[in-house]
Design an enzyme around this catalytic site. Structure first.
Site, PDB file in Angstrom:
ATOM      1  N   HIS A 102       0.803  -1.218   0.000  1.00  0.00           N
ATOM      2  CA  HIS A 102       0.000   0.000   0.000  1.00  0.00           C
ATOM      3  C   HIS A 102       0.839   1.272   0.000  1.00  0.00           C
ATOM      4  O   HIS A 102       0.284   2.363  -0.184  1.00  0.00           O
ATOM      5  CB  HIS A 102      -0.967   0.002   1.185  1.00  0.00           C
ATOM      6  CG  HIS A 102      -2.290   0.630   0.851  1.00  0.00           C
ATOM      7  ND1 HIS A 102      -3.433   0.413   1.587  1.00  0.00           N
ATOM      8  CD2 HIS A 102      -2.669   1.477  -0.145  1.00  0.00           C
ATOM      9  CE1 HIS A 102      -4.443   1.086   1.069  1.00  0.00           C
ATOM     10  NE2 HIS A 102      -4.006   1.743   0.014  1.00  0.00           N
ATOM     11  N   ASP A 126      -9.878  -0.292   3.769  1.00  0.00           N
ATOM     12  CA  ASP A 126      -8.716  -0.956   4.355  1.00  0.00           C
ATOM     13  C   ASP A 126      -9.056  -1.404   5.772  1.00  0.00           C
ATOM     14  O   ASP A 126      -9.839  -0.754   6.466  1.00  0.00           O
ATOM     15  CB  ASP A 126      -7.549   0.045   4.400  1.00  0.00           C
ATOM     16  CG  ASP A 126      -6.178  -0.589   4.539  1.00  0.00           C
ATOM     17  OD1 ASP A 126      -6.069  -1.624   5.226  1.00  0.00           O
ATOM     18  OD2 ASP A 126      -5.213  -0.045   3.990  1.00  0.00           O
ATOM     19  N   HIS A 128      -6.800  -1.280   7.969  1.00  0.00           N
ATOM     20  CA  HIS A 128      -5.872  -0.462   8.756  1.00  0.00           C
ATOM     21  C   HIS A 128      -5.983   1.011   8.365  1.00  0.00           C
ATOM     22  O   HIS A 128      -6.511   1.342   7.298  1.00  0.00           O
ATOM     23  CB  HIS A 128      -4.441  -0.944   8.528  1.00  0.00           C
ATOM     24  CG  HIS A 128      -4.250  -2.413   8.725  1.00  0.00           C
ATOM     25  ND1 HIS A 128      -4.417  -3.324   7.694  1.00  0.00           N
ATOM     26  CD2 HIS A 128      -3.933  -3.141   9.830  1.00  0.00           C
ATOM     27  CE1 HIS A 128      -4.205  -4.547   8.159  1.00  0.00           C
ATOM     28  NE2 HIS A 128      -3.919  -4.468   9.451  1.00  0.00           N
ATOM     29  N   ASP A 130      -3.218   3.167   8.050  1.00  0.00           N
ATOM     30  CA  ASP A 130      -2.056   3.605   7.268  1.00  0.00           C
ATOM     31  C   ASP A 130      -1.720   5.065   7.540  1.00  0.00           C
ATOM     32  O   ASP A 130      -1.319   5.806   6.640  1.00  0.00           O
ATOM     33  CB  ASP A 130      -2.286   3.363   5.775  1.00  0.00           C
ATOM     34  CG  ASP A 130      -2.414   1.887   5.439  1.00  0.00           C
ATOM     35  OD1 ASP A 130      -2.053   1.054   6.298  1.00  0.00           O
ATOM     36  OD2 ASP A 130      -2.871   1.558   4.336  1.00  0.00           O
ATOM     37  N   HIS A 143       4.355   0.710   4.431  1.00  0.00           N
ATOM     38  CA  HIS A 143       2.985   0.522   3.951  1.00  0.00           C
ATOM     39  C   HIS A 143       1.955   0.898   5.015  1.00  0.00           C
ATOM     40  O   HIS A 143       0.759   0.982   4.701  1.00  0.00           O
ATOM     41  CB  HIS A 143       2.753  -0.909   3.443  1.00  0.00           C
ATOM     42  CG  HIS A 143       2.572  -1.956   4.486  1.00  0.00           C
ATOM     43  ND1 HIS A 143       1.900  -3.137   4.241  1.00  0.00           N
ATOM     44  CD2 HIS A 143       2.986  -2.031   5.778  1.00  0.00           C
ATOM     45  CE1 HIS A 143       1.898  -3.879   5.343  1.00  0.00           C
ATOM     46  NE2 HIS A 143       2.544  -3.236   6.274  1.00  0.00           N
ATOM     47  N   ASP A 229      -7.469  -1.818  -0.422  1.00  0.00           N
ATOM     48  CA  ASP A 229      -6.576  -2.848   0.091  1.00  0.00           C
ATOM     49  C   ASP A 229      -7.409  -4.120   0.258  1.00  0.00           C
ATOM     50  O   ASP A 229      -8.452  -4.090   0.934  1.00  0.00           O
ATOM     51  CB  ASP A 229      -5.991  -2.389   1.436  1.00  0.00           C
ATOM     52  CG  ASP A 229      -4.924  -3.305   1.991  1.00  0.00           C
ATOM     53  OD1 ASP A 229      -5.043  -4.535   1.815  1.00  0.00           O
ATOM     54  OD2 ASP A 229      -3.985  -2.798   2.633  1.00  0.00           O
ATOM     55  N   ASP A 231      -7.096  -6.487   2.113  1.00  0.00           N
ATOM     56  CA  ASP A 231      -7.308  -6.941   3.488  1.00  0.00           C
ATOM     57  C   ASP A 231      -8.522  -6.280   4.140  1.00  0.00           C
ATOM     58  O   ASP A 231      -8.874  -6.606   5.276  1.00  0.00           O
ATOM     59  CB  ASP A 231      -6.045  -6.789   4.339  1.00  0.00           C
ATOM     60  CG  ASP A 231      -5.697  -5.357   4.731  1.00  0.00           C
ATOM     61  OD1 ASP A 231      -6.559  -4.463   4.696  1.00  0.00           O
ATOM     62  OD2 ASP A 231      -4.518  -5.130   5.099  1.00  0.00           O
ATOM     63  N   GLU A 274      -1.996  -4.968  -2.173  1.00  0.00           N
ATOM     64  CA  GLU A 274      -1.718  -5.966  -1.143  1.00  0.00           C
ATOM     65  C   GLU A 274      -2.174  -7.380  -1.499  1.00  0.00           C
ATOM     66  O   GLU A 274      -2.336  -8.222  -0.617  1.00  0.00           O
ATOM     67  CB  GLU A 274      -2.285  -5.542   0.218  1.00  0.00           C
ATOM     68  CG  GLU A 274      -1.697  -4.253   0.778  1.00  0.00           C
ATOM     69  CD  GLU A 274      -0.298  -4.393   1.368  1.00  0.00           C
ATOM     70  OE1 GLU A 274       0.234  -5.517   1.407  1.00  0.00           O
ATOM     71  OE2 GLU A 274       0.265  -3.360   1.795  1.00  0.00           O
TER      72      GLU A 274
END
Length: 302
Positions: A102, A126, A128, A130, A143, A229, A231, A274
């Site tokens: 990312h 995402d 997360h 980031d 990332h 992303d 994830d 990712e």
């Protein structure tokens, strides 16, 4: 930007320096192999593939600063990506960026900022945030820092002559599907006024209302970008990612979000990051990336 753009220009960014697990550099190839070009062409997109930007491999490099590992090399790669994205966006085509980890989003956003001449908005889908910085990151993996850098909040170490920063307006940033944040990220979110729609909130209000609010918030001048992303999806749906977190978006929630993005007509660029085929099952996560891109670019059932 119409829901089905006339021309979609693909560019791969096979960068894996921003995280600690090998394999994500093969993400662009895996997504192409899963049939991206053919899928987009099947519902009317003209597809141009610009190939991949140059990305060095970690075996040939020194780590450098442990607080931001391989940062100079990542910035160089992002600058190369930014130049291509600026060219694509300025031509009127839609940039479709394939990662890679990312950290490449910094290059995408900087390129969009340069083409637009002003900061824009982004829906960051995402698990997360980031939003770490070299000073706050628990891992030193870049990332986990690109959104902070794109906001101009990651420090002077992210300055680079090939990157126009800050690239995004904090009032036009929405994090969607988040379920893992570090303490410093929470602080930055509060300070900058960034809208975060967690998985808990999605459970309560539903994905339709969540994505509608996200689109409304990020809309405006400059550009509107979606950074997805894989994830963000639950690991049971998309296992081929480096930092899976349980409790993510379902297959249908992710598709509905992308379908609503297409229907809004305001999104001018997309990136998928990712995907790690080493960790995947029969390239299934790459195939899902293709399906989500098709939904976000206007493919419909009827």
């Amino acid at each position: 930007m119409a829901a089905t753009p006339r021309t979609v220009t693909i560019v791969g960014a096979p960068l894996d320096l921003g995280q600690g697990r090998r394999g994500v550099d093969m993400g662009p190839s895996a997504i192409r192999y899963a049939g991206m070009e053919e899928r987009l062409a099947s519902f009317g997109c003209t597809v141009v593939d610009r190939g991949n930007v140059l990305a060095p491999e970690p075996e040939a490099l020194a780590v450098g600063d442990e607080r931001a590992r391989f940062l100079p090399e990542i910035l160089d790669a992002c600058a190369g990506l930014a130049a291509i994205v600026e060219e694509i966006a300025s031509s009127g085509a839609m940039p479709l960026v394939l990662g890679g980890d990312h950290s490449i989003a910094l290059g995408t956003l900087a390129g969009l900022r340069a083409a637009a001449g002003q900061p824009g908005g982004v829906i960051w889908i995402d698990a997360h945030g980031d939003l770490n910085t070299p000073a706050s990151s628990p891992t030193g993996n870049v990332h986990g820092m690109p959104l902070a850098a794109a906001l101009g909040r990651a420090g002077d170490g992210f300055s680079h002559p090939g990157l126009t920063l800050p690239a995004v307006d904090p009032g036009r940033v929405v994090l969607l599907g988040v379920r893992s944040l570090d303490p410093a990220e929470r602080e930055l979110i509060r300070e900058a006024g960034i809208r975060v729609i967690t998985m808990t909130e999605i459970d309560r209000i539903g994905i339709e209302r969540a994505i509608t609010e996200a689109i409304d918030r990020v809309s405006g001048p400059g550009f509107v970008h979606v950074s997805l992303d894989l994830d963000a999806l639950d690991p049971e749906v998309a296992p081929g990612v480096g930092t899976p977190v349980k409790g993510g978006l379902t297959y249908r929630e992710a598709h509905l979000a992308c379908e609503d993005i297409a229907e809004s007509g305001v999104v001018g660029s997309l990136e998928l990051v990712e995907v790690n085929p080493i960790l995947d099952r029969e390239n299934g996560s790459a195939a899902i990336a293709v399906e989500l891109a098709a939904s976000a670019l206007g493919q419909s059932i009827l």
